[in-house]
Design a protein around this motif. Structure first.
Motif, PDB file in Angstrom:
ATOM      1  N   SER A   9      -2.595 -53.438  55.805  1.00  0.00           N
ATOM      2  CA  SER A   9      -2.504 -52.042  56.216  1.00  0.00           C
ATOM      3  C   SER A   9      -3.862 -51.358  56.120  1.00  0.00           C
ATOM      4  N   LEU A  10      -4.591 -51.654  55.058  1.00  0.00           N
ATOM      5  CA  LEU A  10      -5.910 -51.058  54.861  1.00  0.00           C
ATOM      6  C   LEU A  10      -6.881 -51.494  55.959  1.00  0.00           C
ATOM      7  N   GLU A  11      -6.660 -52.677  56.493  1.00  0.00           N
ATOM      8  CA  GLU A  11      -7.504 -53.175  57.578  1.00  0.00           C
ATOM      9  C   GLU A  11      -7.065 -52.659  58.951  1.00  0.00           C
ATOM     10  N   GLY A  12      -5.972 -51.869  58.968  1.00  0.00           N
ATOM     11  CA  GLY A  12      -5.527 -51.292  60.233  1.00  0.00           C
ATOM     12  C   GLY A  12      -4.433 -52.071  60.925  1.00  0.00           C
ATOM     13  N   ARG A  13      -3.897 -53.098  60.253  1.00  0.00           N
ATOM     14  CA  ARG A  13      -2.821 -53.881  60.843  1.00  0.00           C
ATOM     15  C   ARG A  13      -1.471 -53.465  60.263  1.00  0.00           C
ATOM     16  N   ARG A  14      -0.411 -54.001  60.852  1.00  0.00           N
ATOM     17  CA  ARG A  14       0.920 -53.739  60.342  1.00  0.00           C
ATOM     18  C   ARG A  14       1.041 -54.305  58.940  1.00  0.00           C
ATOM     19  N   GLY A  15       1.592 -53.527  58.021  1.00  0.00           N
ATOM     20  CA  GLY A  15       1.711 -53.956  56.631  1.00  0.00           C
ATOM     21  C   GLY A  15       2.784 -55.006  56.451  1.00  0.00           C
ATOM     22  N   GLN A  16       2.382 -56.268  56.346  1.00  0.00           N
ATOM     23  CA  GLN A  16       3.300 -57.366  56.075  1.00  0.00           C
ATOM     24  C   GLN A  16       2.632 -58.335  55.112  1.00  0.00           C
ATOM     25  N   THR A  60     -13.506 -44.987  48.728  1.00  0.00           N
ATOM     26  CA  THR A  60     -12.777 -44.478  49.876  1.00  0.00           C
ATOM     27  C   THR A  60     -11.315 -44.295  49.482  1.00  0.00           C
ATOM     28  N   VAL A  61     -10.781 -43.100  49.713  1.00  0.00           N
ATOM     29  CA  VAL A  61      -9.364 -42.829  49.458  1.00  0.00           C
ATOM     30  C   VAL A  61      -8.631 -42.923  50.785  1.00  0.00           C
ATOM     31  N   HIS A  62      -7.690 -43.845  50.875  1.00  0.00           N
ATOM     32  CA  HIS A  62      -6.957 -44.098  52.122  1.00  0.00           C
ATOM     33  C   HIS A  62      -5.495 -43.718  51.940  1.00  0.00           C
ATOM     34  N   ALA A  63      -4.957 -42.919  52.846  1.00  0.00           N
ATOM     35  CA  ALA A  63      -3.545 -42.532  52.804  1.00  0.00           C
ATOM     36  C   ALA A  63      -2.736 -43.472  53.680  1.00  0.00           C
ATOM     37  N   GLY A  64      -1.748 -44.122  53.083  1.00  0.00           N
ATOM     38  CA  GLY A  64      -0.874 -45.014  53.830  1.00  0.00           C
ATOM     39  C   GLY A  64       0.110 -44.229  54.680  1.00  0.00           C
ATOM     40  N   ALA A  65       0.967 -44.971  55.391  1.00  0.00           N
ATOM     41  CA  ALA A  65       1.901 -44.343  56.330  1.00  0.00           C
ATOM     42  C   ALA A  65       3.331 -44.330  55.812  1.00  0.00           C
ATOM     43  N   VAL A  85      -8.934 -46.721  47.251  1.00  0.00           N
ATOM     44  CA  VAL A  85      -7.646 -46.325  46.681  1.00  0.00           C
ATOM     45  C   VAL A  85      -6.661 -46.222  47.838  1.00  0.00           C
ATOM     46  N   TYR A  86      -5.586 -46.994  47.768  1.00  0.00           N
ATOM     47  CA  TYR A  86      -4.540 -46.936  48.796  1.00  0.00           C
ATOM     48  C   TYR A  86      -3.411 -46.073  48.248  1.00  0.00           C
ATOM     49  N   LEU A  87      -3.314 -44.845  48.743  1.00  0.00           N
ATOM     50  CA  LEU A  87      -2.378 -43.851  48.211  1.00  0.00           C
ATOM     51  C   LEU A  87      -1.210 -43.650  49.164  1.00  0.00           C
ATOM     52  N   ARG A  88      -0.043 -43.440  48.608  1.00  0.00           N
ATOM     53  CA  ARG A  88       1.131 -43.167  49.438  1.00  0.00           C
ATOM     54  C   ARG A  88       0.915 -41.879  50.222  1.00  0.00           C
ATOM     55  N   GLY A  89       1.067 -41.977  51.543  1.00  0.00           N
ATOM     56  CA  GLY A  89       0.682 -40.887  52.434  1.00  0.00           C
ATOM     57  C   GLY A  89       1.508 -39.626  52.304  1.00  0.00           C
ATOM     58  N   GLU A  90       2.795 -39.740  51.846  1.00  0.00           N
ATOM     59  CA  GLU A  90       3.636 -38.553  51.763  1.00  0.00           C
ATOM     60  C   GLU A  90       3.184 -37.557  50.703  1.00  0.00           C
ATOM     61  N   VAL A  91       2.449 -38.029  49.702  1.00  0.00           N
ATOM     62  CA  VAL A  91       2.048 -37.138  48.605  1.00  0.00           C
ATOM     63  C   VAL A  91       0.723 -36.454  48.972  1.00  0.00           C
TER      64      VAL A  91
END
Length: 437
Positions: free
Chosen positions: A182-189, A163-168, A123-129
């Motif tokens: 982004s989930l792989e650790g790279r810049r989100g593009q 796995t619950v992952h918080a984005g930046a 789960v890719y969750l928005r990190g601010e929440v």
């Protein structure tokens, strides 16, 4: 009123502890998973297709068809990734769902993973929440403790880890390939496609990327049947959805109803417009969709009808604006957002959104130049369909549609600031922290 609400995902949101596993189990929770584990995975994929469920994240692509795009198993891993990076202005359905009833998503992920042969889902969750992140983590812990996740789930021999992952906090990571990077650790593009995620997604392996509400809708479909789901909504836009009403209505909130309901019906349910005011314009699917006016009150809110009228159903984020709101001011705020969130990878979006912002700010402050309105249309035409992903297209939608319906307000922006046409004491939505005297 011809349409009634259909509380399914929102059925027990008013329970004092709606988010707990105990409450979820008392409301048919994990019965669908037990049933699914007795079925052939191919039958579950077919059920998703037969139900007519379409992606609830904006694009509306058939969910079961997306699952079917995965290549045959080759002995290597395959993944399910849930896009919970909800961050578009006005869009607010997935975060409340995760806050109020996160087990819907977890059970849906377990069923979907079993159907596609996945043993590790994300789960890719928005990190601010952060509060939602903690609640979702706790829900996952509860599911592990009861045997709904982990090894040999319910004695079926099926294993699944979540796995619950918080984005930046990057809006661009709502685009599925940027999310995967982004989930792989790279810049989100955004990635170049093809290959599509179904063939080479997370860690270059076959991957299904679905929205929170899409996956949360799977347990009710498995439990009650594809015909039950397809019996709601319209012929081509089947089922129910969460409609998020915000802005100038008496009772903003989440309204779960069949697709095809109209804004007129939803506003009635929401207690009407705020006292003494009338509808001026609204977004059918969030700020990245072309705006509608009061002339579109009776357009059925389904994928086909909204598209026929020149907009998109999107995430069903219905932002409602009354006559006290400056269209130019509102669109300028959205344009600033898209310019700020552009990842800069492609020239049309990077440069185009920059110049859209400059011109919108001029018009907003009554300092427009001759030809600015035509220049806005020209820039939008050079972005639309030429950007690397849909962010560029979405940035043009509010601008072009606002000019189409409210050109006179843009013309007034040549000489008169928005706050003189719409004094701040009247225009409460999108007000900046410091207003001109």
């Amino acid at each position: 009123m011809s349409t009634v609400l259909t509380p399914v995902l929102t059925k027990f949101w008013d329970h004092p502890q709606s988010w707990t596993l105990e409450t979820y189990e008392a409301n048919e929770g994990y019965q669908a998973l037990r049933a699914a584990l007795q079925k052939d995975p191919a039958d579950l994929v077919a059920m998703a297709k037969d139900s007519g469920l379409r992606g609830r994240g904006g694009a509306g692509f058939p969910t079961g068809m997306k699952w079917g795009f995965l290549p045959p198993p080759d002995g290597g891993p395959r993944y399910l990734v849930v896009n919970a990076d909800e961050s578009e202005p006005g869009t607010c359905k997935d975060i409340p769902l995760l806050m109020a009833a996160p087990q819907f998503l977890i059970e849906g992920m377990a069923i979907t993973s079993f159907a596609i042969g996945c043993n590790h889902a994300f789960v890719y969750l928005r990190g601010e929440v952060v509060h939602v992140y903690r609640r979702l983590m706790r829900a996952v812990e509860e599911a592990y403790a009861k045997g709904y996740l982990g090894k040999n789930i319910l004695g079926s021999g099926f294993d699944l880890d979540i796995t619950v992952h918080a984005g930046a906090g990057a809006y661009i990571c709502g685009e599925e390939t940027a999310l995967l990077d982004s989930l792989e650790g790279r810049r989100g593009q955004p990635r170049l496609k093809p290959p599509f995620p179904a063939v080479a997604g997370l860690y270059a392996r076959p991957t299904v990327v679905n929205n929170v509400e899409s996956i949360a809708s799977i347990p009710p479909i498995v439990l009650h049947g594809a015909d039950w789901f397809s019996g709601m909504g319209t012929e081509r836009s089947q089922g129910f959805g969460i409609f998020s009403l915000s802005g100038h209505v008496a009772r903003p909130g989440q309204y779960e109803a069949p697709l095809g309901i109209t804004l007129r019906e939803l506003i009635d349910m929401a207690g009407g417009m705020r006292n003494g005011h009338r509808l001026k314009f609204w977004t059918p699917g969030g700020s990245s969709t072309p705006i509608f006016t009061d002339a579109h009150l009776d357009v059925p809110l389904d994928f086909e009808s909204v598209a026929k009228e020149g907009s998109m159903l999107g995430t069903r984020a219905l932002q409602i604006f009354d006559e006290t709101t400056s269209v130019v001011h509102a669109v300028a705020r959205w344009t600033e957002f898209y310019q700020h969130e552009s990842c800069g990878k492609c020239t049309p979006c990077r440069e185009g959104t920059f110049w859209l912002k400059q011109i919108m700010n001029r018009l907003e402050n009554g300092q427009g130049h001759e030809g600015d309105i035509e220049k806005l249309d020209d820039i939008c035409d050079n972005i639309l369909g030429r950007a690397f992903c849909a962010l560029g297209d979405g940035a043009t939608s509010p601008v072009t549609s606002a000019i189409q319906y409210f050109r006179e307000e843009f013309e007034q922006g040549m000489t008169t600031p928005w706050y003189e046409l719409f004094p701040p004491e009247r225009s409460t939505l999108f007000a900046k922290e410091s207003q001109p005297a």
